[in-house]
Design a protein around this motif. Structure first.
Motif, mmCIF file in Angstrom:
data_model
loop_
_atom_site.group_PDB
_atom_site.id
_atom_site.type_symbol
_atom_site.label_atom_id
_atom_site.label_comp_id
_atom_site.label_asym_id
_atom_site.label_seq_id
_atom_site.Cartn_x
_atom_site.Cartn_y
_atom_site.Cartn_z
ATOM 1 N N ASP A 101 0.824 -1.205 0.000
ATOM 2 C CA ASP A 101 0.000 0.000 0.000
ATOM 3 C C ASP A 101 0.863 1.261 0.000
ATOM 4 O OD1 ASP A 101 -2.436 -1.323 -0.017
ATOM 5 O OD2 ASP A 101 -2.409 -1.585 2.156
ATOM 6 N N ILE A 102 2.182 1.077 -0.009
ATOM 7 C CA ILE A 102 3.074 2.230 0.033
ATOM 8 C C ILE A 102 2.972 3.025 -1.264
ATOM 9 C CG2 ILE A 102 5.481 2.939 0.208
ATOM 10 C CD1 ILE A 102 5.942 0.378 1.876
ATOM 11 N N THR A 103 3.056 2.342 -2.374
ATOM 12 C CA THR A 103 2.936 2.984 -3.672
ATOM 13 C C THR A 103 1.569 2.667 -4.224
ATOM 14 O OG1 THR A 103 5.293 2.641 -4.021
ATOM 15 C CG2 THR A 103 4.000 3.189 -5.933
ATOM 16 N N LYS A 104 0.848 3.696 -4.635
ATOM 17 C CA LYS A 104 -0.516 3.491 -5.112
ATOM 18 C C LYS A 104 -0.605 3.740 -6.605
ATOM 19 C CE LYS A 104 -2.664 4.777 -0.731
ATOM 20 N NZ LYS A 104 -2.998 3.451 -0.318
ATOM 21 N N PRO A 105 -1.446 2.978 -7.291
ATOM 22 C CA PRO A 105 -1.641 3.227 -8.723
ATOM 23 C C PRO A 105 -2.380 4.542 -8.954
ATOM 24 C CG PRO A 105 -3.163 1.548 -7.942
ATOM 25 C CD PRO A 105 -2.254 1.875 -6.793
ATOM 26 N N THR A 106 -2.331 5.010 -10.192
ATOM 27 C CA THR A 106 -3.070 6.219 -10.553
ATOM 28 C C THR A 106 -4.553 5.991 -10.280
ATOM 29 O OG1 THR A 106 -1.455 6.698 -12.267
ATOM 30 C CG2 THR A 106 -3.567 7.838 -12.429
ATOM 31 N N ARG A 107 -5.188 6.962 -9.664
ATOM 32 C CA ARG A 107 -6.601 6.819 -9.295
ATOM 33 C C ARG A 107 -7.522 7.274 -10.422
ATOM 34 N NH1 ARG A 107 -7.093 6.690 -3.218
ATOM 35 N NH2 ARG A 107 -4.947 6.581 -2.516
ATOM 36 N N PHE A 108 -8.810 7.088 -10.208
ATOM 37 C CA PHE A 108 -9.843 7.370 -11.200
ATOM 38 C C PHE A 108 -9.760 8.807 -11.717
ATOM 39 C CE2 PHE A 108 -14.054 8.785 -12.459
ATOM 40 C CZ PHE A 108 -14.467 7.777 -13.322
ATOM 41 N N LEU A 109 -9.787 9.794 -10.815
ATOM 42 C CA LEU A 109 -9.800 11.192 -11.246
ATOM 43 C C LEU A 109 -8.493 11.597 -11.928
ATOM 44 C CD1 LEU A 109 -11.710 12.973 -8.340
ATOM 45 C CD2 LEU A 109 -12.537 12.384 -10.622
ATOM 46 N N GLY A 110 -7.379 11.032 -11.456
ATOM 47 C CA GLY A 110 -6.099 11.301 -12.109
ATOM 48 C C GLY A 110 -6.077 10.796 -13.539
ATOM 49 N N ALA A 111 -6.697 9.638 -13.767
ATOM 50 C CA ALA A 111 -6.765 9.078 -15.116
ATOM 51 C C ALA A 111 -7.675 9.924 -16.015
ATOM 52 C CB ALA A 111 -7.255 7.635 -15.064
ATOM 53 N N VAL A 112 -8.812 10.374 -15.471
ATOM 54 C CA VAL A 112 -9.704 11.248 -16.253
ATOM 55 C C VAL A 112 -8.968 12.530 -16.614
ATOM 56 C CG1 VAL A 112 -11.829 12.621 -16.185
ATOM 57 C CG2 VAL A 112 -11.835 10.305 -15.254
ATOM 58 N N TRP A 113 -8.283 13.120 -15.644
ATOM 59 C CA TRP A 113 -7.520 14.350 -15.870
ATOM 60 C C TRP A 113 -6.473 14.136 -16.964
ATOM 61 C CZ3 TRP A 113 -2.481 16.028 -15.646
ATOM 62 C CH2 TRP A 113 -2.279 17.403 -15.559
ATOM 63 N N LEU A 114 -5.801 12.991 -16.915
ATOM 64 C CA LEU A 114 -4.771 12.683 -17.900
ATOM 65 C C LEU A 114 -5.352 12.646 -19.311
ATOM 66 C CD1 LEU A 114 -1.831 11.664 -18.423
ATOM 67 C CD2 LEU A 114 -2.729 9.364 -18.136
ATOM 68 N N VAL A 115 -6.486 11.988 -19.479
ATOM 69 C CA VAL A 115 -7.104 11.873 -20.805
ATOM 70 C C VAL A 115 -7.597 13.231 -21.301
ATOM 71 C CG1 VAL A 115 -9.037 10.864 -22.073
ATOM 72 C CG2 VAL A 115 -7.735 9.465 -20.513
ATOM 73 N N TRP A 116 -8.213 13.998 -20.430
ATOM 74 C CA TRP A 116 -8.790 15.277 -20.845
ATOM 75 C C TRP A 116 -7.724 16.293 -21.257
ATOM 76 C CZ3 TRP A 116 -13.621 17.868 -21.142
ATOM 77 C CH2 TRP A 116 -14.714 16.994 -21.133
ATOM 78 N N HIS A 117 -6.479 16.088 -20.863
ATOM 79 C CA HIS A 117 -5.400 16.999 -21.245
ATOM 80 C C HIS A 117 -4.615 16.470 -22.443
ATOM 81 C CE1 HIS A 117 -6.291 18.825 -17.398
ATOM 82 N NE2 HIS A 117 -5.643 19.881 -17.827
ATOM 83 N N ASN A 118 -5.179 15.534 -23.176
ATOM 84 C CA ASN A 118 -4.493 14.928 -24.307
ATOM 85 C C ASN A 118 -5.131 15.399 -25.619
ATOM 86 O OD1 ASN A 118 -3.292 13.312 -26.206
ATOM 87 N ND2 ASN A 118 -3.687 11.397 -25.158
ATOM 88 N N PRO A 119 -4.512 16.346 -26.316
ATOM 89 C CA PRO A 119 -5.072 16.835 -27.571
ATOM 90 C C PRO A 119 -5.224 15.734 -28.620
ATOM 91 C CG PRO A 119 -3.347 18.307 -26.810
ATOM 92 C CD PRO A 119 -3.300 17.087 -25.936
ATOM 93 N N LYS A 120 -4.360 14.707 -28.562
ATOM 94 C CA LYS A 120 -4.488 13.593 -29.499
ATOM 95 C C LYS A 120 -5.840 12.896 -29.293
ATOM 96 C CE LYS A 120 -2.333 9.217 -30.738
ATOM 97 N NZ LYS A 120 -1.349 8.221 -30.354
#
Length: 199
Positions: A101-120
């Protein structure tokens, strides 16, 4: 939209979502380091982000973004910096910690944010909205059709890449092997940024 008209859309979204890129590289790394279950929020976030982008593109939002060069540049810059940071973290990581539990995967909102900032992604979903607008009877129906198609295809495609990461987790045994894989995934993620700046 008839089955004959729907089939080209299905093929388009499957090919668009399954080909290697930033999201697929991150799904592979997440599967290798955290397992499928802990990667689900990330994959669902990417799928939800892509589905909402496709629906937004069908509703005209993508056209507004593509019509504003300064907004496009800002999105590219923010997206590039974030992806480079993720690539650096990925390249420097060691063997997976599937039960940590020390390192956590990218969460739901972080993934949405990542996609929404992708002009491609915006260009891809806007292209789909333009290509498949004629078979749809109305904009709302087109938005729902594109949103559902991209969301489901993304879950399917990312699941395959995540499972590939799980297979790596079973095949690789030494720290050296893991450092080599993580470095490769980090480089691939960084390379996936290049087409965004060539468009």
């Amino acid at each position: 939209m008839s089955v004959a008209e729907f089939l080209p859309l299905i093929l388009f979204v499957i090919v668009s979502t399954i080909t290697p890129g930033g999201a697929t590289t991150l799904a592979t790394a997440s599967g290798a380091h955290f397992g499928y279950r802990r990667s689900l929020p990330f994959m669902c976030g990417i799928a939800a982000g892509l589905a909402s982008m496709a629906a937004g593109a069908a509703g005209g939002l993508g056209g507004v973004i593509l019509a504003l060069p300064s907004l496009q540049f800002a999105m590219k810059l923010v997206g590039t910096l974030y992806l480079l940071w993720l690539a650096w973290k990925m390249a420097r990581s060691g063997p997976p910690r599937l039960h940590s539990d020390i390192t956590k995967p990218t969460r739901f909102l972080g993934a949405v944010w990542l996609v929404w900032h992708n002009p491609k992604g915006w260009a891809m979903t806007l292209g789909a909205a333009a290509s498949f607008a004629s078979p749809a009877a109305e904009p709302l129906r087109l938005a729902l059709t594109l949103g559902c198609s991209f969301g489901l295809a993304a879950i399917f495609s990312l699941s395959l890449w995540c499972i590939a990461g799980l297979l790596f987790a079973r095949l690789l045994r030494t720290d050296t092997q893991w450092h080599a894989l993580n470095a490769l995934l980090g480089v691939l993620l960084a390379i996936s940024i290049i087409p965004m700046w060539l468009e």
